[in-house]
Design a protein around this motif. Structure first.
Motif, PDB file in Angstrom:
ATOM      1  N   MET A 771       0.831  -1.201   0.000  1.00 30.46           N
ATOM      2  CA  MET A 771       0.000   0.000   0.000  1.00 30.46           C
ATOM      3  C   MET A 771       0.869   1.254   0.000  1.00 30.46           C
ATOM      4  SD  MET A 771      -2.894  -1.260   2.732  1.00 30.46           S
ATOM      5  CE  MET A 771      -3.855   0.245   2.708  1.00 30.46           C
ATOM      6  N   THR A 787      -3.393   4.996  -7.113  1.00 37.19           N
ATOM      7  CA  THR A 787      -4.660   4.668  -6.459  1.00 37.19           C
ATOM      8  C   THR A 787      -5.037   3.218  -6.716  1.00 37.19           C
ATOM      9  OG1 THR A 787      -5.404   6.964  -6.690  1.00 37.19           O
ATOM     10  CG2 THR A 787      -7.093   5.288  -6.294  1.00 37.19           C
ATOM     11  N   ARG A 788      -4.883   2.792  -7.990  1.00 39.64           N
ATOM     12  CA  ARG A 788      -5.200   1.393  -8.308  1.00 39.64           C
ATOM     13  C   ARG A 788      -4.333   0.439  -7.495  1.00 39.64           C
ATOM     14  NH1 ARG A 788      -5.466   3.556 -13.598  1.00 39.64           N
ATOM     15  NH2 ARG A 788      -3.362   2.794 -14.061  1.00 39.64           N
ATOM     16  N   ARG A 789      -3.049   0.761  -7.395  1.00 42.29           N
ATOM     17  CA  ARG A 789      -2.152  -0.128  -6.651  1.00 42.29           C
ATOM     18  C   ARG A 789      -2.503  -0.140  -5.160  1.00 42.29           C
ATOM     19  NH1 ARG A 789       4.236  -1.108  -7.556  1.00 42.29           N
ATOM     20  NH2 ARG A 789       4.528  -2.584  -5.851  1.00 42.29           N
ATOM     21  N   LEU A 790      -2.811   1.032  -4.608  1.00 42.76           N
ATOM     22  CA  LEU A 790      -3.132   1.097  -3.183  1.00 42.76           C
ATOM     23  C   LEU A 790      -4.407   0.309  -2.883  1.00 42.76           C
ATOM     24  CD1 LEU A 790      -2.853   4.232  -0.946  1.00 42.76           C
ATOM     25  CD2 LEU A 790      -4.831   2.766  -0.751  1.00 42.76           C
ATOM     26  N   ILE A 791      -5.450   0.476  -3.754  1.00 42.24           N
ATOM     27  CA  ILE A 791      -6.707  -0.246  -3.520  1.00 42.24           C
ATOM     28  C   ILE A 791      -6.503  -1.741  -3.649  1.00 42.24           C
ATOM     29  CG2 ILE A 791      -9.026  -0.628  -4.424  1.00 42.24           C
ATOM     30  CD1 ILE A 791      -9.068   2.375  -5.178  1.00 42.24           C
ATOM     31  N   SER A 792      -5.742  -2.146  -4.679  1.00 41.55           N
ATOM     32  CA  SER A 792      -5.477  -3.577  -4.870  1.00 41.55           C
ATOM     33  C   SER A 792      -4.737  -4.165  -3.671  1.00 41.55           C
ATOM     34  CB  SER A 792      -4.664  -3.786  -6.144  1.00 41.55           C
ATOM     35  OG  SER A 792      -4.252  -5.133  -6.271  1.00 41.55           O
ATOM     36  N   ALA A 794      -4.744  -2.998  -0.663  1.00 38.63           N
ATOM     37  CA  ALA A 794      -5.625  -2.980   0.511  1.00 38.63           C
ATOM     38  C   ALA A 794      -6.564  -4.187   0.499  1.00 38.63           C
ATOM     39  CB  ALA A 794      -6.429  -1.689   0.538  1.00 38.63           C
ATOM     40  N   TRP A 795      -7.085  -4.556  -0.680  1.00 37.39           N
ATOM     41  CA  TRP A 795      -7.947  -5.737  -0.771  1.00 37.39           C
ATOM     42  C   TRP A 795      -7.182  -7.004  -0.444  1.00 37.39           C
ATOM     43  CZ3 TRP A 795     -12.942  -6.193  -0.594  1.00 37.39           C
ATOM     44  CH2 TRP A 795     -13.751  -5.132  -0.985  1.00 37.39           C
ATOM     45  N   ARG A 798      -6.690  -7.140   3.281  1.00 40.11           N
ATOM     46  CA  ARG A 798      -7.946  -7.502   3.952  1.00 40.11           C
ATOM     47  C   ARG A 798      -8.219  -8.989   3.827  1.00 40.11           C
ATOM     48  NH1 ARG A 798     -13.521  -7.540   2.556  1.00 40.11           N
ATOM     49  NH2 ARG A 798     -14.858  -6.941   4.328  1.00 40.11           N
TER      50      ARG A 798
END
Length: 808
Positions: A771, A787-792, A794-795, A798
């Motif tokens: 992240m 943003t795409r890398r951070l969201i990916s 983060a998923w 999780r």
């Protein structure tokens, strides 16, 4: 290594050893129940126990349990009383032990280089002998209760601005004579069990990874055999820190750095024997501080000790025509100033204590025999404007015979993570003081604050009493001094300059981004002012009393100064006898301070009583640090040994010849301003000659992508998401200040100065390394890809955290 420690070490796996190198949470070390290793708790100090029972933080934001708030180190230093410091340490150790706390994170003893440094209130003095002597006594007191003290912040933590990345560039001689000497005295004299490393770099290397400091100086030269803990979030390269000698990283990194250690050992990059040595230090600390069934602390007795300590530390700066003490029958007394009702008694940040009670000066005045005409706050905190408050204060003053005016630095001025921007009192306080002086009544100013301020009215008021930050009993202590129930027992542990521009480091302090250049070298505080003969408001060691003392019959040898002190006044009192050593040719012909404090003693005498006072001279009384041999060395010649009541109130003088081999302290041709002392005029070339190397870049490089080692403040002016992030943080600071929440506002600077690499380590597992890569892309103008890398990422995190293990 103790046999039991070795036995435990032999039973641990590599992963378990690595796990002991970082915390289990914010305040506790990890336990390994399999082999009987318990968790222990470390909590903030240094002038009170800050044990948090709920939400944890290192910034003083969330509540902690009630504990005695003693005067801060800057205040206690004015007592010049090692016995008192030990008693305060004992009380703090008792409270820590009662709460099952194993390590109290204090004392702080960085040298007070510049009056604007934000944490000056946590530090003792501008002089290393005074700092180190008092810290050693404090440490001994804490540790006498089975609780470890932690000497911090090692080393050269001289400013808060960009403290987690700043490179403190200091010459070798100043490093040893000033910035390390207090630590040496505290560690060798107090036998400190732990040391906390500082955030900053020292001459290019992070303090926590600096092998010269951690290995050569701390362990080999000084014989330190305890544990080094990082400041919270203060680890840069975990493996490099281990090799340098850092054992414990705090707080928890959720296993991130534990894995770095395991991988380094498995790859052959870290000798497991080095890891074993660090693990042994943790285990030995656990054994030294094993919590027992400690009795509850006597908080009432500790409050009385806090009052006593504050009394002993009050400094009477001025007392024209013996205005003080105020006696009953003096007339009606007007009490003016918000600090009288709502005292400023401690600093802010990690040392913020939740006191068991707070004595206000206003309540104590109303309970005294004085005829209190009334109270008016006169001004608002944080320099708010109010004509109504000022008008009411002036009306009260006109109907009174004496004005007690309480002024000082408010809560927004002094805090961890932020330096002051000027040395002035708030404008509304200065304006009120001028109007009250014009009324024509005697004015007694009572100051609060942990560091010097400019006092433009000093010559036009009748008395000035400084309580510094007196802890929870400071209000009563101040009133006891004002009324003469007790004497003002303190003397300044730092110089009060006339104005900020007079300070030697004012031309360099916090003016650059990447480095802090110590061009002032050894000329700090009184060493500088006395060298160039500059006028000061109040000299180092200054403090008046309610009686007088005469000095006589000074006799000296290489280790001791002896003199007779007589109380020639009409009431009992204490005198702080200061012994300075004046070096040969230091005033004009050598790169050396003209005089330096080399011993002190506090003596209490009844009227007419005299005592023969013996002052032991410091180990390095006739030495300087030789950069050629990298060690202290005697400087031969004819020395003057001076006994006085301050650095400029010298009462007696004796001479002594010191033998030794002559050697040079510096070439006058290459270092003219260091020989003359006019270091404000020392240019980059001369400073480089002193350092023996080229200067590093003073500011951050422009227009390059930010990396994990950069700090969030470097997003300033970069545009895009990075610029937005910077504006959001700085805007939150302004909003919090408008909401009158200075503690929270100042802590936004902690976020600005945080290195990007620390975000995953301090997030408790909520933000991982992948992240962080996305965030760095975003601040480096690749917003959508980041943003795409951070969201990916983060998923994925999780999913890992919620995955249910399969049944066996």
């Amino acid at each position: 290594m103790p046999e039991r420690v070795q036995h435990l070490l032999d039973q641990l796996t590599l992963a378990e050893k690595a796990s002991l190198m970082s915390g289990a949470n914010f305040w506790n070390t990890k336990a390994i129940p399999r082999v009987g290793i318990p968790s222990i708790m470390l909590t903030d100090g240094p002038h009170g126990l800050r044990k948090q029972g709920g939400a944890a933080d290192h910034l003083g934001l969330n509540a902690s349990i009630p504990a005695t708030c003693f005067p801060t180190a800057a205040t206690l230093a004015n007592s010049w009383d090692p016995v008192l410091l030990r008693r305060v340490g004992e009380a703090l150790g008792t409270e820590a032990a009662a709460e099952q706390v194993s390590v109290l994170l204090g004392p702080g003893l960085n040298i007070k280089r510049n009056p604007l440094a934000g944490r000056n209130f946590e530090y003792f003095s501008e002089d290393p002998l005074l700092s180190g002597t008092l810290a050693a006594s404090f440490i001994s007191g804490v540790q006498s209760r089975g609780v470890a003290a932690s000497a911090k912040h090692f080393a050269v933590n001289s400013q808060e601005t960009h403290r987690m990345s700043i490179d403190e560039v200091v010459d070798e001689r100043a490093l040893h004579e000033l910035y390390l000497e207090g630590f040496r005295l505290a560690i060798t004299g107090g036998d400190a069990w732990t040391v906390m490393s500082s955030y900053n770099r020292v001459n290019g290397t992070y303090a926590n990874e600096n092998q010269e400091l951690m290995q050569q100086v701390l362990r080999r030269r000084w014989g330190f055999d305890g544990l080094v803990v990082t400041d919270w979030g203060g680890s840069n390269d975990r493996v490099a820190g281990l090799i340098a000698g850092n054992a414990l990283e705090m707080p928890s990194t959720n296993g991130v750095t534990d894995q770095e250690i395991v991988r380094a050992v498995e790859a052959g990059l870290l000798d497991e024997a080095v890891l074993d040595a660090r693990v042994a230090e943790v285990l030995e600390l656990i054994e030294r501080t094993a919590p027992g069934d400690a009795a509850p602390a006597d908080l009432d007795a500790h409050h009385e000790l806090a009052v006593e300590a504050a009394r002993a530390s009050v400094v009477l700066l001025a007392n024209r025509d013996r205005t003080l003490p105020l006696a009953p029958g003096r007339g009606r007394v007007a009490v003016i100033g918000d600090f009288a009702e709502t005292p400023r008694y401690q600093g802010a940040g990690s040392s913020l204590v939740n006191p068991t009670r707070v004595d206000s000066a206003l309540d104590a005045l109303r309970a005294s025999a004085l005829d209190v005409a009334g109270f008016e706050p006169g001004f608002t905190r944080m320099d708010g404007s109010s004509k109504r408050l000022r008008r009411r204060a002036l009306e009260l003053a006109k109907g009174s015979d004496v004005v007690l005016l309480f002024l000082g630095l408010d809560e927004s001025a002094e805090a961890e993570a932020v330096d002051r921007t000027h040395m002035r009192l708030a404008r509304n306080q200065l304006d009120l003081a001028e109007e009250l002086i014009a009324v024509g009544r005697p004015v007694v100013v009572v100051l609060a604050g942990g560091s010097p301020v400019e006092l433009p009215f000093a010559d036009r008021v009748d008395a000035i009493v400084h309580g510094y930050l007196g802890g929870q009993g400071g209000g009563r202590a101040i009133v006891d001094v004002l009324t003469g129930a007790s004497e003002p027992g303190g003397k300044l542990a730092e110089t009060y300059p006339l104005r900020y521009s007079d300070v030697a480091s004012s031309t360099t302090f916090r003016l650059t981004e990447a480095t802090s250049e110590h061009r002032d070298s050894i000329y700090l505080g009184y060493r500088y002012y006395d060298k160039i003969g500059a006028p000061v408001r109040y000299p180092f060691g200054h403090g008046l009393g309610y009686t007088e003392f005469a000095y006589a019959d000074l006799v000296v040898d290489e280790t001791t100064a002896r003199l007779t002190v007589t109380n020639t006044g009409e009431r009992a009192g204490s005198e702080i006898v200061q012994v300075y050593v004046e070096a040969p040719d230091a005033a004009n012909g050598e790169f050396r301070a003209p005089r330096e404090l080399r011993g002190f003693a506090k003596v209490r005498l009844e009227p007419g009583e005299h005592a023969r006072v013996e002052v032991t001279l410091a180990e390095h009384a006739f030495s300087a640090y030789d950069v050629g041999t990298h060690d202290w060395r005697t400087v031969p010649g004819s020395y003057a040994v001076l006994a006085g009541a301050s650095s400029r109130d010298i009462r007696l003088r004796a001479t002594i010849g010191i033998e030794g081999e002559a050697w040079s302290l510096g070439d006058a041709a290459d270092l003219p301003h260091y020989v003359s002392g006019h270091v404000q005029s020392a240019g980059a070339g001369e400073f480089e000659a002193l350092l023996g190397r080229s200067l590093p870049a003073a500011d951050w490089p422009a227009n390059r992508p930010l990396t994990r080692d950069d700090i969030i403040a470097q997003t300033k002016g970069r545009g895009g998401f990075g610029g937005l992030l910077y504006r959001l943080i700085t805007t939150s600071h302004r909003v919090l200040m408008l909401l009158k929440r200075p503690h929270a506002a100042n802590n936004t600077y902690f976020a600005l100065d945080l290195p990007f690499r620390s975000i995953p380590r301090l997030s408790g597992g909520a933000f991982d390394e992948d992240m962080l890569d996305g965030l760095l892309l975003m601040v480096n103008r690749h917003f959508f890809r980041g943003t795409r890398r951070l969201i990916s990422a983060a998923w994925k995190l999780r999913a890992r955290n919620t995955r249910i293990p399969k049944a066996n």
